[in-house]
Structure formats: C-alpha cells, structure tokens
Design a protein around this motif. Structure first.
Motif, short mmCIF file in Angstrom:
data_model
loop_
_atom_site.label_atom_id
_atom_site.label_comp_id
_atom_site.label_asym_id
_atom_site.label_seq_id
_atom_site.Cartn_x
_atom_site.Cartn_y
_atom_site.Cartn_z
N UNK A 1 1.33 -1.13 0.00
CA UNK A 1 0.03 0.04 0.19
C UNK A 1 0.85 1.09 0.19
N UNK A 2 1.98 1.13 0.63
CA UNK A 2 2.81 2.41 1.30
C UNK A 2 3.21 2.28 -0.28
N UNK A 3 4.02 1.95 -0.85
CA UNK A 3 4.62 1.68 -2.53
C UNK A 3 3.78 2.50 -4.02
N UNK A 4 2.91 1.55 -3.61
CA UNK A 4 1.43 2.05 -4.42
C UNK A 4 0.68 3.45 -4.35
N UNK A 5 0.98 4.01 -2.89
CA UNK A 5 0.95 5.30 -2.81
C UNK A 5 2.37 6.20 -2.26
N UNK A 6 3.42 5.97 -2.77
CA UNK A 6 4.99 6.76 -3.42
C UNK A 6 4.54 6.63 -4.54
N UNK A 7 4.06 5.45 -5.42
CA UNK A 7 4.50 5.59 -7.23
C UNK A 7 3.63 7.29 -7.52
N UNK A 8 1.74 6.84 -6.91
CA UNK A 8 0.90 7.91 -7.04
C UNK A 8 1.43 9.54 -6.67
N UNK A 9 1.32 9.62 -5.80
CA UNK A 9 2.50 10.43 -5.73
C UNK A 9 3.69 10.87 -6.21
N UNK A 10 4.03 9.96 -6.83
CA UNK A 10 5.70 10.37 -7.79
C UNK A 10 4.50 11.26 -8.83
N UNK A 11 3.62 10.41 -9.42
CA UNK A 11 3.53 10.80 -10.77
C UNK A 11 2.69 11.76 -10.63
N UNK A 12 1.73 11.93 -9.26
CA UNK A 12 0.54 13.22 -9.06
C UNK A 12 1.73 14.55 -9.64
#
Length: 132
Positions: free
Chosen positions: A106-117
């Motif tokens: 979940x935290x990895x998904x959050x980090x990837x989503x934040x990077x793209x965002x």
C-alpha cells in the motif's frame, strides 16, 4: 523544467512524500481499522500538501504573496489543482492495497501515485497557480 529546479522539485516531492507516508503510518498505527485507513490517507495528504505548498511557493517558483488574503487564495487554487493529482495518488495507493496484501505494498502504491501526481502538479502549478 531546468536541471536545478528539477532536482529541488524532486527533493521537495520526496520530503512531502516522506511527511505524507510517515503521517499515514502514525495515524494508522494508533488505531488500525477500516476507518483509520481513510483517516491516515487524509491526514497524510494534508500534511504533505502543506509542506509541499510552502516549499514550492518559496523555492521552486520564488513567489511572494501580497498579503495573508492573497496567500490563502493562492493556497486554495493550489489545493484545487491538487484535487486531480490526489485522485491519481489515492487511486494508485488503494489499487495496490486491494490487489496486493500487506501494508508495504500500500505504501509503495502511495509513493508511486505521489510521484506521478507531483509530476502533473508541477505542470498545473506553473500554468495556473504561481503566475503574476
């Protein structure tokens, strides 16, 4: 985006991401439940937003607000631009959470989503927020 700005923006995105994820971890650790998942994501988003706004305004765009009212207005526009990128962040985090087991995913998904965002956010802020 020139190289100096790119490095600063990347560093500030990492700082805001760290603040976001640490806030999420702290909130979720206090009361692990279904409700705390949503609360942790929202609390992390708010803390990340506040630190990123201040860093972007000052060190990326070198923008000086005229007064408190102008600063609040600018923050609201900045926040509105962030709604689109927040959907990217939350969607990626929740996708990882639903498809893969374990908080680490979940935290990895959050980090990837934040990077793209954050990439999208820079483009929006440059065009619509930090303009004279």
């Amino acid at each position: 985006m020139n190289t100096g700005i790119w490095w600063r923006y990347s560093l500030f995105a990492l700082i805001a991401t760290g603040v976001n994820l640490l806030t999420q971890w702290g909130v979720f650790s206090l009361t692990p439940s279904r409700i705390s998942l949503a609360a942790s994501i929202m609390a992390g988003t708010l803390t990340g937003l506040l630190i990123k706004y201040w860093l972007d305004k000052r060190y990326i765009f070198g923008f000086v607000t005229q007064n408190y009212r102008h600063d609040v207005r600018l923050f609201l526009i900045y926040t509105l631009m962030g709604l689109f990128t927040t959907v990217i962040f939350w969607g990626t985090e929740l996708l990882f959470h639903s498809l893969l087991s374990g908080d680490g995913w979940r935290y990895l998904g959050g980090a990837l989503g934040l990077a793209l965002g954050y990439y999208c956010k820079y483009r929006l802020d440059k065009r619509f927020v930090f303009v004279e």
